[in-house]
Design a protein around this motif. Sequence first.
Motif, short mmCIF file in Angstrom:
data_model
loop_
_atom_site.label_atom_id
_atom_site.label_comp_id
_atom_site.label_asym_id
_atom_site.label_seq_id
_atom_site.Cartn_x
_atom_site.Cartn_y
_atom_site.Cartn_z
N LEU A 129 0.74 -1.09 -0.09
CA LEU A 129 -0.04 0.22 0.08
C LEU A 129 0.99 1.35 0.06
CD1 LEU A 129 -3.20 -0.70 2.25
CD2 LEU A 129 -3.04 -0.28 -0.17
N SER A 130 1.92 1.10 0.80
CA SER A 130 2.81 2.36 0.73
C SER A 130 3.57 2.61 -0.57
CB SER A 130 3.99 2.23 1.93
OG SER A 130 3.21 1.44 2.65
N ARG A 131 3.82 1.75 -1.24
CA ARG A 131 4.50 1.82 -2.35
C ARG A 131 3.61 2.22 -3.63
NH1 ARG A 131 6.98 -3.91 -2.13
NH2 ARG A 131 7.12 -4.29 -0.05
N ASP A 132 2.57 1.62 -3.79
CA ASP A 132 1.60 1.88 -4.84
C ASP A 132 0.59 2.53 -4.48
OD1 ASP A 132 -0.39 1.83 -6.87
OD2 ASP A 132 0.42 -0.08 -7.67
N PRO A 133 0.38 4.00 -4.63
CA PRO A 133 -0.77 4.68 -4.43
C PRO A 133 -2.10 4.58 -4.72
CG PRO A 133 0.63 6.02 -5.82
CD PRO A 133 1.39 4.76 -5.45
N GLY A 134 -2.11 3.96 -6.12
CA GLY A 134 -3.22 3.50 -6.58
C GLY A 134 -3.98 2.30 -6.29
N ALA A 136 -4.26 1.77 -3.02
CA ALA A 136 -5.20 2.18 -1.92
C ALA A 136 -6.34 2.28 -2.55
CB ALA A 136 -4.39 3.26 -1.16
N ASP A 137 -6.82 2.98 -3.39
CA ASP A 137 -8.17 3.20 -4.08
C ASP A 137 -8.74 1.61 -4.53
OD1 ASP A 137 -7.47 5.94 -3.87
OD2 ASP A 137 -6.88 6.16 -5.90
N VAL A 138 -7.91 0.96 -4.94
CA VAL A 138 -8.39 -0.56 -5.30
C VAL A 138 -8.90 -1.08 -4.17
CG1 VAL A 138 -8.07 -2.66 -6.18
CG2 VAL A 138 -7.33 -0.70 -7.37
N VAL A 139 -8.13 -1.28 -3.00
CA VAL A 139 -8.51 -1.90 -1.95
C VAL A 139 -9.79 -1.21 -1.24
CG1 VAL A 139 -7.65 -2.15 0.43
CG2 VAL A 139 -6.21 -2.58 -1.43
N ASN A 140 -9.68 0.12 -1.14
CA ASN A 140 -10.81 0.90 -0.67
C ASN A 140 -12.35 0.38 -1.26
OD1 ASN A 140 -11.55 2.82 1.29
ND2 ASN A 140 -11.79 4.24 -0.33
N ALA A 141 -12.03 0.55 -2.59
CA ALA A 141 -13.15 0.11 -3.63
C ALA A 141 -13.73 -1.23 -3.36
CB ALA A 141 -13.13 0.32 -5.08
N ALA A 142 -12.63 -2.19 -3.15
CA ALA A 142 -13.00 -3.63 -3.29
C ALA A 142 -13.12 -4.16 -1.79
CB ALA A 142 -12.10 -4.44 -3.88
N ILE A 143 -12.74 -3.54 -0.87
CA ILE A 143 -13.00 -4.17 0.60
C ILE A 143 -13.61 -3.07 1.63
CG2 ILE A 143 -11.74 -5.23 2.49
CD1 ILE A 143 -9.55 -6.01 0.66
N VAL A 144 -13.22 -1.90 1.67
CA VAL A 144 -13.64 -1.15 2.64
C VAL A 144 -14.91 -0.68 2.42
CG1 VAL A 144 -13.11 1.07 3.80
CG2 VAL A 144 -11.09 -0.31 3.03
N GLU A 145 -15.06 0.31 1.21
CA GLU A 145 -16.29 0.84 0.77
C GLU A 145 -17.75 0.00 1.04
OE1 GLU A 145 -18.59 4.00 0.59
OE2 GLU A 145 -16.45 3.87 1.26
N PRO A 146 -17.53 -1.13 0.37
CA PRO A 146 -18.68 -2.12 0.29
C PRO A 146 -19.49 -1.87 1.64
CG PRO A 146 -17.33 -2.91 -1.18
CD PRO A 146 -16.48 -1.87 -0.41
N ARG A 147 -18.49 -2.44 2.65
CA ARG A 147 -18.94 -2.69 3.94
C ARG A 147 -19.43 -1.39 4.62
NH1 ARG A 147 -20.86 -6.29 8.16
NH2 ARG A 147 -21.99 -4.59 9.21
N ALA A 148 -18.78 -0.36 4.61
CA ALA A 148 -19.00 1.00 5.16
C ALA A 148 -20.40 1.47 4.59
CB ALA A 148 -17.80 1.88 4.81
N SER A 149 -20.77 1.25 3.15
CA SER A 149 -21.86 1.61 2.45
C SER A 149 -22.92 1.22 3.03
CB SER A 149 -21.77 1.74 1.02
OG SER A 149 -21.79 0.48 0.58
N VAL A 150 -23.12 -0.23 3.52
CA VAL A 150 -23.99 -1.07 4.08
C VAL A 150 -24.47 -0.19 5.48
CG1 VAL A 150 -24.72 -2.97 5.33
CG2 VAL A 150 -23.64 -3.02 3.02
N ASN A 151 -23.52 -0.24 6.38
CA ASN A 151 -23.59 0.50 7.62
C ASN A 151 -24.22 1.89 7.53
OD1 ASN A 151 -22.70 -1.27 8.86
ND2 ASN A 151 -20.55 -0.70 9.26
N ARG A 152 -23.81 2.81 6.29
CA ARG A 152 -24.43 4.02 6.18
C ARG A 152 -25.81 3.91 5.72
NH1 ARG A 152 -19.37 5.91 3.64
NH2 ARG A 152 -20.06 5.21 1.89
N MET A 153 -26.20 2.85 4.77
CA MET A 153 -27.53 2.86 4.40
C MET A 153 -28.38 2.66 5.66
SD MET A 153 -29.17 0.23 1.62
CE MET A 153 -29.41 -0.76 2.98
N PHE A 154 -27.79 1.73 6.57
CA PHE A 154 -28.87 1.25 7.61
C PHE A 154 -29.03 2.61 8.42
CE2 PHE A 154 -27.11 -3.18 7.81
CZ PHE A 154 -27.82 -3.53 7.01
#
Lengths: 216, 216
Positions: A129-134, A136-154
């Motif tokens: 993650l530290s070496r390739d800044p791009g 971070a966005d991929v991880v965010n979109a694939a792992i982090v955001e899906p779960r966060a958006s569920v909580n947000r919707m609730f």
Amino acid sequence: MTQIDAPDITVPATTDTAPKLGRKRDHTRDPEILDAALEVLAETGYDGMTIDMVAARAKAGKATLYRRWSSKADLVIDAVACMKQSHFDLEALPDTGTLRGDMVAMIKPHSIEEGERKLQIMAGVMSMLSRDPGLADVVNAAIVEPRASVNRMFMQRAVARGEISADADIETLAMITSSMAAYRTLVLKKPVDKEFLLSIIDGVLMPALGIRPTAG
Amino acid sequence: MTQIDAPDITVPATTDTAPKLGRKRDHTRDPEILDAALEVLAETGYDGMTIDMVAARAKAGKATLYRRWSSKADLVIDAVACMKQSHFDLEALPDTGTLRGDMVAMIKPHSIEEGERKLQIMAGVMSMLSRDPGLADVVNAAIVEPRASVNRMFMQRAVARGEISADADIETLAMITSSMAAYRTLVLKKPVDKEFLLSIIDGVLMPALGIRPTAG
DNA sequence: CATATACGGTACTCACCAGTTTCGGATATT
DNA sequence: AATATCCGAAACTGGTGAGTACCGTATATG
């Protein structure tokens, strides 16, 4: 003497784009290879993972992998970006009528298991993650955001039905579960089980949103 | 696995095992080497770090490092274990009379900066955490626990003075700041600044503990 | 059927790095 | 002063892994 590697001959006049000839690449195997990469990634981490491991796991040749991805980093990034199975089916999400009910309904053995797998993948990719800044966005979109958006919707639904105040800091609160689960798995090396998730819901989220225990 | 400091070794000549002769090892340089290791670790991660990098950074010879630590893993573990400078001086902690006051008083540029450095080190060591189970305890003792225990103490004082309920889940709440800061730095790649820390205090911790904004 | 390419597999090159050895010089003990 | 050990520097060893080249075979195109 037998140089069969001479691609600079017999170029068709139709230089449009790519007049493909011969056998076509079998792209139906791509998902198997990417899944194998994710498996190895979760088990050994990015630096411990070798292309030979992935090829062996996918029962493919190493050259096949390099024909499709230009480098190890490319393969891993694509594998993380394509873990689409994890995106929650927005139609099938629980709607129990209460925020706590919705959140508790998300605690299922399958969800926990998949969450731990994602966290293992995240840990394996962490050093990259530290070496390739791009990435971070991929991880965010694939792992982090899906779960966060569920909580947000609730929580947004809870606001809409008047269950919680509209002043609640939903953006921050939606990340608490993910943050603490990641911390607990990756740093504390403790299991993210039902008891732990309930302690976050009842000990942090519900009190922070001003929802009192319903038992009384 | 080394003694942190041993500048005054008043060992009798008739020691049980090794009657030392010749020049003694200059242990005053150990901290410099360990600091160099932490720097490189934070910058490149464990797998990207080489012994030569550390030696060059510390202006020492590679052989000197291997004379003192048996392996790269040993050096890194010792470096993490010895980052004692970060342990908060329990005497100098703020005591403002309110929980929020104490927590806000902990937000200082110096603390933020040091926190980010610790997180970078944690990220660099992450890939190693899965392989060496003992390292998790070292990381926990050196990085995680010091900060969590401060928050725990603030909340216990708040309970003692009747500011918050004794039923609060202090164990869980004490880790929220660390968890979310780690997540934000390592995964989201966003800065952990004053604004973010305040949003946790005022958007999560205070509401969860039932403390109303004092301004109104 | 002929051709061009993909396939799984294997062997190879090349670079990097952990760990060791060696060397001349510095330093503390006796 | 003699000695034993440390020091920084640099050369060396051995293993590993990314990436490439080639082989015999399989398969789609024409």
